[in-house]
Scaffold this active site. Structure first.
Site, PDB file in Angstrom:
ATOM      1  N   GLY A  44       0.816  -1.212   0.000  1.00 48.83           N
ATOM      2  CA  GLY A  44       0.000   0.000   0.000  1.00 48.83           C
ATOM      3  C   GLY A  44       0.850   1.264   0.000  1.00 48.83           C
ATOM      4  N   CYS A  45       1.930   1.223   0.769  1.00 45.82           N
ATOM      5  CA  CYS A  45       2.811   2.394   0.870  1.00 45.82           C
ATOM      6  C   CYS A  45       3.569   2.624  -0.445  1.00 45.82           C
ATOM      7  CB  CYS A  45       3.769   2.225   2.040  1.00 45.82           C
ATOM      8  SG  CYS A  45       2.893   2.040   3.619  1.00 45.82           S
ATOM      9  N   THR A  46       3.918   1.547  -1.110  1.00 45.96           N
ATOM     10  CA  THR A  46       4.589   1.651  -2.409  1.00 45.96           C
ATOM     11  C   THR A  46       3.637   2.255  -3.447  1.00 45.96           C
ATOM     12  OG1 THR A  46       6.031  -0.209  -1.885  1.00 45.96           O
ATOM     13  CG2 THR A  46       5.767   0.331  -4.218  1.00 45.96           C
ATOM     14  N   GLY A  49       3.050   6.049  -2.552  1.00 48.59           N
ATOM     15  CA  GLY A  49       4.233   6.834  -2.903  1.00 48.59           C
ATOM     16  C   GLY A  49       4.389   6.968  -4.413  1.00 48.59           C
TER      17      GLY A  49
END
Length: 158
Positions: A44-46, A49
């Protein structure tokens, strides 16, 4: 003290990628998006970002700086930024000073166990340093576009 809409965001300095120290007051005159994510190099963070990366020119056009924040160490942040080709800085907030200011450390459940972690959240600060918008409990899909729209609207008003 935590931030609230319409109020000045207290100044802070924090270690960031690229051997930088980011100081909020030094960004006056530009809008600032600060987004908090739970952990570098997770799916999710990838995705989140990458969405900010892919819209950087649009944020630049709205006079808006993007900064990512997590509790990961600076080496993990550097690796995440390099691997994903992020074109903005990431803050390493191991001591949770910035997280505390924005009240994003929450009790979370993972596989039935409770732990304290970052609740995915985004904040838009106006060019004079006041909190203009906040998004909490963020769902990644479509989020960056929503933040960009708010940044454009705010920039058009200034």
């Amino acid at each position: 003290m935590t931030v609230s809409i319409g109020e000045p965001v207290p100044d802070f300095s924090a270690s960031a990628t690229g051997d930088n120290t980011i100081t909020l007051s030094q960004l006056r005159g530009r809008q600032v998006v600060i987004y908090f994510y739970p952990k570098a190099s997770t799916p999710g963070c990838t995705t989140e970002g990458g969405d900010f990366r892919d819209h950087k020119a649009d944020f630049d056009g709205a006079n808006t700086v993007v900064i990512g924040v997590s509790r990961d160490g600076i080496r993990a942040q550097e690796n995440f930024k390099a691997k994903q080709g992020f074109n903005f800085e990431l803050i390493s907030d191991k001591d949770e000073a910035v997280c505390g200011l924005f009240d994003v450390i929450k009790l979370k459940k993972l596989y039935g166990k409770e732990h304290l972690g970052i609740e995915r959240s985004t904040f838009l600060i106006d060019s004079e340093g006041r909190l203009a918008r906040e998004w909490r409990k963020v769902k990644v899909k479509g989020h960056v576009e929503e933040v960009l729209e708010a940044a454009r609207e705010l920039h058009a008003q200034s």
